[in-house]
Design a protein around this motif. Sequence first.
Motif, mmCIF file in Angstrom:
data_model
loop_
_atom_site.group_PDB
_atom_site.id
_atom_site.type_symbol
_atom_site.label_atom_id
_atom_site.label_comp_id
_atom_site.label_asym_id
_atom_site.label_seq_id
_atom_site.Cartn_x
_atom_site.Cartn_y
_atom_site.Cartn_z
ATOM 1 N N ARG A 214 0.939 -1.296 -0.012
ATOM 2 C CA ARG A 214 0.083 -0.007 0.016
ATOM 3 C C ARG A 214 0.928 1.300 -0.133
ATOM 4 O O ARG A 214 0.541 2.185 -0.799
ATOM 5 N N ILE A 215 1.758 1.154 0.840
ATOM 6 C CA ILE A 215 2.962 2.304 0.904
ATOM 7 C C ILE A 215 3.554 2.589 -0.565
ATOM 8 O O ILE A 215 3.641 3.717 -1.212
ATOM 9 N N GLY A 216 3.957 1.516 -1.125
ATOM 10 C CA GLY A 216 4.417 1.617 -2.665
ATOM 11 C C GLY A 216 3.683 2.183 -3.494
ATOM 12 O O GLY A 216 3.949 2.948 -4.471
ATOM 13 N N ARG A 217 2.202 1.712 -3.476
ATOM 14 C CA ARG A 217 1.178 2.407 -4.514
ATOM 15 C C ARG A 217 1.178 3.748 -4.104
ATOM 16 O O ARG A 217 0.975 4.751 -5.094
ATOM 17 N N LYS A 218 1.207 4.288 -3.032
ATOM 18 C CA LYS A 218 0.981 5.797 -2.580
ATOM 19 C C LYS A 218 2.237 6.476 -3.032
ATOM 20 O O LYS A 218 1.972 7.835 -3.594
ATOM 21 N N LEU A 219 3.303 5.861 -2.967
ATOM 22 C CA LEU A 219 4.735 6.726 -3.322
ATOM 23 C C LEU A 219 5.117 6.543 -4.582
ATOM 24 O O LEU A 219 6.081 7.124 -5.094
ATOM 25 N N GLY A 220 4.532 5.505 -5.429
ATOM 26 C CA GLY A 220 5.120 5.263 -6.783
ATOM 27 C C GLY A 220 6.298 4.368 -6.908
ATOM 28 O O GLY A 220 6.900 4.559 -7.826
ATOM 29 N N THR A 221 6.577 3.682 -5.966
ATOM 30 C CA THR A 221 7.723 2.852 -5.944
ATOM 31 C C THR A 221 7.569 1.569 -4.961
ATOM 32 O O THR A 221 7.034 1.724 -4.046
ATOM 33 N N GLY A 222 7.901 0.390 -5.495
ATOM 34 C CA GLY A 222 7.926 -0.702 -4.690
ATOM 35 C C GLY A 222 9.180 -1.147 -4.087
ATOM 36 O O GLY A 222 9.538 -2.189 -3.622
ATOM 37 N N ASP A 223 10.190 -0.158 -4.467
ATOM 38 C CA ASP A 223 11.509 -0.443 -3.832
ATOM 39 C C ASP A 223 11.523 0.065 -2.389
ATOM 40 O O ASP A 223 11.513 1.343 -2.075
ATOM 41 N N ARG A 224 12.007 -0.770 -1.210
ATOM 42 C CA ARG A 224 12.015 -0.488 0.003
ATOM 43 C C ARG A 224 12.856 0.608 0.187
ATOM 44 O O ARG A 224 12.580 1.537 0.878
ATOM 45 N N ALA A 225 14.100 0.609 -0.029
ATOM 46 C CA ALA A 225 15.254 1.685 -0.024
ATOM 47 C C ALA A 225 14.451 3.026 -0.540
ATOM 48 O O ALA A 225 14.857 3.904 0.322
ATOM 49 N N GLN A 226 13.925 3.124 -1.588
ATOM 50 C CA GLN A 226 13.566 4.392 -2.185
ATOM 51 C C GLN A 226 12.298 4.634 -1.216
ATOM 52 O O GLN A 226 12.122 6.177 -0.963
ATOM 53 N N MET A 227 11.473 3.810 -0.855
ATOM 54 C CA MET A 227 10.523 4.369 0.224
ATOM 55 C C MET A 227 10.899 4.799 1.493
ATOM 56 O O MET A 227 10.398 6.029 1.770
ATOM 57 N N VAL A 228 12.009 4.384 1.932
ATOM 58 C CA VAL A 228 12.592 4.746 3.316
ATOM 59 C C VAL A 228 13.094 6.055 2.830
ATOM 60 O O VAL A 228 13.117 7.024 3.631
ATOM 61 N N ALA A 229 13.789 6.340 1.777
ATOM 62 C CA ALA A 229 14.637 7.640 1.436
ATOM 63 C C ALA A 229 13.427 8.821 1.338
ATOM 64 O O ALA A 229 13.906 9.951 1.752
ATOM 65 N N LEU A 230 12.300 8.613 0.679
ATOM 66 C CA LEU A 230 11.202 9.489 0.383
ATOM 67 C C LEU A 230 10.626 10.034 1.945
ATOM 68 O O LEU A 230 10.579 11.179 2.080
ATOM 69 N N ALA A 231 10.631 8.774 2.718
ATOM 70 C CA ALA A 231 10.067 9.196 4.040
ATOM 71 C C ALA A 231 10.850 10.062 4.912
ATOM 72 O O ALA A 231 10.626 10.759 5.412
ATOM 73 N N MET A 232 12.236 9.876 4.637
ATOM 74 C CA MET A 232 13.298 10.385 5.754
ATOM 75 C C MET A 232 13.388 11.669 4.953
ATOM 76 O O MET A 232 13.370 12.728 5.915
ATOM 77 N N ARG A 233 13.264 11.977 3.908
ATOM 78 C CA ARG A 233 13.380 13.493 3.263
ATOM 79 C C ARG A 233 12.194 14.263 3.913
ATOM 80 O O ARG A 233 12.286 15.578 3.921
ATOM 81 N N ALA A 234 11.317 13.566 3.845
ATOM 82 C CA ALA A 234 9.905 14.202 4.517
ATOM 83 C C ALA A 234 9.789 14.508 5.946
ATOM 84 O O ALA A 234 8.988 15.428 6.249
ATOM 85 N N GLY A 235 10.900 13.883 6.583
ATOM 86 C CA GLY A 235 11.033 14.232 7.931
ATOM 87 C C GLY A 235 9.958 13.328 8.633
ATOM 88 O O GLY A 235 9.806 13.461 9.940
ATOM 89 N N VAL A 236 9.245 12.226 8.159
ATOM 90 C CA VAL A 236 8.187 11.336 8.530
ATOM 91 C C VAL A 236 8.640 10.307 9.646
ATOM 92 O O VAL A 236 8.418 9.779 10.485
ATOM 93 N N ILE A 237 10.099 9.919 9.024
ATOM 94 C CA ILE A 237 10.842 8.959 9.711
ATOM 95 C C ILE A 237 12.115 9.438 9.731
ATOM 96 O O ILE A 237 12.721 10.249 9.127
ATOM 97 N N ARG A 238 13.172 8.568 10.806
ATOM 98 C CA ARG A 238 14.533 8.961 10.784
ATOM 99 C C ARG A 238 15.301 7.945 10.463
ATOM 100 O O ARG A 238 15.074 6.923 10.263
#
Length: 238
Positions: A214-238
């Motif tokens: 579901r996260i992958g569909r929202k963010l437009g990527t199924g790559d775990r590393a890319q999902m994490v990178a997008l969330a980190m840049r947004a300040g949602v996770i550290r």
Amino acid sequence: MAAVGLSQAVRSTPAGALPASMVPHPREELFSVLVVDDHPLLREAIAARLAQMGAGTVHEAATVAEARARATATGPCDLAILDLGLPDGSGIELVTELRNHGWPRIVVLASSDDPYAVRSAFQAGAQAYLLKSASPMVVTDGVRRVLDGGVYADPSVAPVLATGTRVPGTDNTPRELSAREVEVLQLVADGQSNKEIGEELSLSALTVKSHLSRIGRKLGTGDRAQMVALAMRAGVIR
């Protein structure tokens, strides 16, 4: 430290010892507080400020362990004020524990304006997030708001909350993630497998996989590393 005013702390003031003029309007009754911070001078400063606001009793603790012991001995106080950077554990976990044990109002007084810390504090159950660098007026206003049943964010961190948990996807369109999705992504960032994440959150590995899909569909990527990178840049996770 000077932000909250350095003067002698009041740790166990009898209910009748304070003049009526010191009781904060519109509250008429004295209130009890637990202050948790590993810096003695700052604890004293906070205690003095609370006494001026009408605190009848101020309990103090320097660590998570001491806070737990105090909380067990006293039961829920009207208010808890605590730092997140404690030497023996997580201040966020302490917020959650106190809320789960019936503590009605929790104020975080922290050094960091890190977006992850701000969001985590409110998600854990805090009603206010104040910075130690704040002026006495801001600290007093935040505590009064919480005592009167409201919520408060230091003006410098308020914009963080306004963005919620939105993460720009690969197309730069912000997508809203749920609290559970943020938890899953944080554990992915910590290097945990789907099975380990499931054990941590009491979910099946299949459910974790569904969250990631579901996260992958929202963010437009199924790559775990890319999902994490997008969330980190947004300040949602550290």
